[in-house]
Write an enzyme that holds these catalytic residues in place. Sequence first.
Site, mmCIF file in Angstrom:
data_model
loop_
_atom_site.group_PDB
_atom_site.id
_atom_site.type_symbol
_atom_site.label_atom_id
_atom_site.label_comp_id
_atom_site.label_asym_id
_atom_site.label_seq_id
_atom_site.Cartn_x
_atom_site.Cartn_y
_atom_site.Cartn_z
ATOM 1 N N LYS A 37 -8.910 -7.941 12.847
ATOM 2 C CA LYS A 37 -7.649 -7.494 13.166
ATOM 3 C C LYS A 37 -7.201 -6.347 11.968
ATOM 4 O O LYS A 37 -7.698 -5.974 11.037
ATOM 5 C CB LYS A 37 -6.643 -8.604 13.067
ATOM 6 C CG LYS A 37 -6.289 -9.016 11.373
ATOM 7 C CD LYS A 37 -5.397 -10.304 11.846
ATOM 8 C CE LYS A 37 -5.109 -10.946 10.305
ATOM 9 N NZ LYS A 37 -4.140 -12.015 10.269
ATOM 10 N N ARG A 135 4.974 -20.844 12.947
ATOM 11 C CA ARG A 135 5.036 -19.362 13.262
ATOM 12 C C ARG A 135 4.770 -19.360 15.053
ATOM 13 O O ARG A 135 5.559 -18.987 15.591
ATOM 14 C CB ARG A 135 4.075 -18.325 12.751
ATOM 15 C CG ARG A 135 4.193 -18.230 11.194
ATOM 16 C CD ARG A 135 3.470 -17.260 10.691
ATOM 17 N NE ARG A 135 1.960 -17.296 10.863
ATOM 18 C CZ ARG A 135 1.087 -16.330 10.596
ATOM 19 N NH1 ARG A 135 1.065 -15.538 9.915
ATOM 20 N NH2 ARG A 135 -0.327 -16.633 11.035
ATOM 21 N N TYR A 263 8.447 12.095 -11.910
ATOM 22 C CA TYR A 263 9.842 11.613 -11.618
ATOM 23 C C TYR A 263 10.448 10.825 -12.279
ATOM 24 O O TYR A 263 9.903 9.890 -13.012
ATOM 25 C CB TYR A 263 10.057 11.088 -10.074
ATOM 26 C CG TYR A 263 9.811 11.974 -9.070
ATOM 27 C CD1 TYR A 263 10.882 13.033 -8.630
ATOM 28 C CD2 TYR A 263 8.974 11.959 -7.990
ATOM 29 C CE1 TYR A 263 10.400 14.031 -7.785
ATOM 30 C CE2 TYR A 263 8.505 13.029 -6.983
ATOM 31 C CZ TYR A 263 9.418 13.758 -6.822
ATOM 32 O OH TYR A 263 9.218 14.816 -5.697
ATOM 33 N N MET A 311 4.781 10.990 -3.772
ATOM 34 C CA MET A 311 4.516 10.450 -2.106
ATOM 35 C C MET A 311 2.978 10.832 -2.305
ATOM 36 O O MET A 311 2.504 10.277 -1.197
ATOM 37 C CB MET A 311 5.358 11.374 -1.245
ATOM 38 C CG MET A 311 4.921 11.239 0.206
ATOM 39 S SD MET A 311 6.084 11.980 1.339
ATOM 40 C CE MET A 311 7.429 10.893 1.245
#
Length: 336
Positions: A37, A135, A263, A311
């Site tokens: 998965k 679940r 930053y 980023m």
Amino acid sequence: MGGRPTWAEVDLGAIADNYGALGSLLGPGARLIPVVKADAYGHGAVEVARALAAAGASIFAVALVEEAAVLREAGTSGEILVLQGAWPGQEGEVVRRRLTLALGSAEAVARLERACTEAGSEIPVHLKIDTGMTRLGAPHDALGPALDALAAARRARLAGTFTHFACAEEEDRAFTLAQLRRFEAAVAAVRGRGLDPGELHLANSAGLLHHPELRRFSARPGIALYGYAPAPERAPLALRPALQLKTRIGRIVEAPAGASIGYNRRFVAQRTTRAATLGIGYADGYRRALAGHARAIVRGAWAPVLGAVSMDLIVVDVTDIPEAREGDEAVLLGTS
């Protein structure tokens, strides 16, 4: 045309070796159901499924019908078990793709039975029993409606029964053993209703590695296939991590004492520092929480991350690696 030199390398041989090592733990008649998965945990589901099929896997487990469709489109012919079942309206796709579906309610059985009847097909299903995750699945102590639906079904054919463990990697085994007892009682109820429960599978990676009593059943390893053992200090075998994440140094500058990097000035140099900029950041999945804690490997030596994770860039300290040069490879995950 060149591009940003940031890439992942996946060792399919390591995944095949891990599959073999994990399979060696199982008792007679049990098999591994490898979990691919989430794009095989980011390793590439199509390529991983091919490698595992070559290593002997006859079945694969995914979370979603959409994931199973990708494998079928790529030519995967083995059995594919959809662990989360089908969302309402996906039953026709399950039938068309010849998937094996997890079911946990009478309503889910009825929807699949209608789709099978319309297509004139039969589909194998696995009954998911909720023994403590809360679940998905039929509650272990309230199986009646799901069992009645399966007993009445003519085209949704029960081929397996399973559960999922909540905390099998923990040293306190009490809850895992309680889940096992609930599962065994539920299987007895399935048989008591006149149904064959089919293949029984319980253990995830942690269950397989840390609970020998579960190895008489089939198992669904996920993260362990890719080389990462839950509670690795107690694992009974060594696994090979399959993925390496790499980039290259784009720029090296000498930052004088007192200069800040990145930053919010989260790093201020206490000495003249050779600062190397790497082309990777949190947009690539390199977590911001790694700032000030992580290291890269450059020319076989550690290069600590300096300041904030941006980023698409990070900066590492190569002051103590004087031979480091722009263009050198940097390993973010893996070995060198």
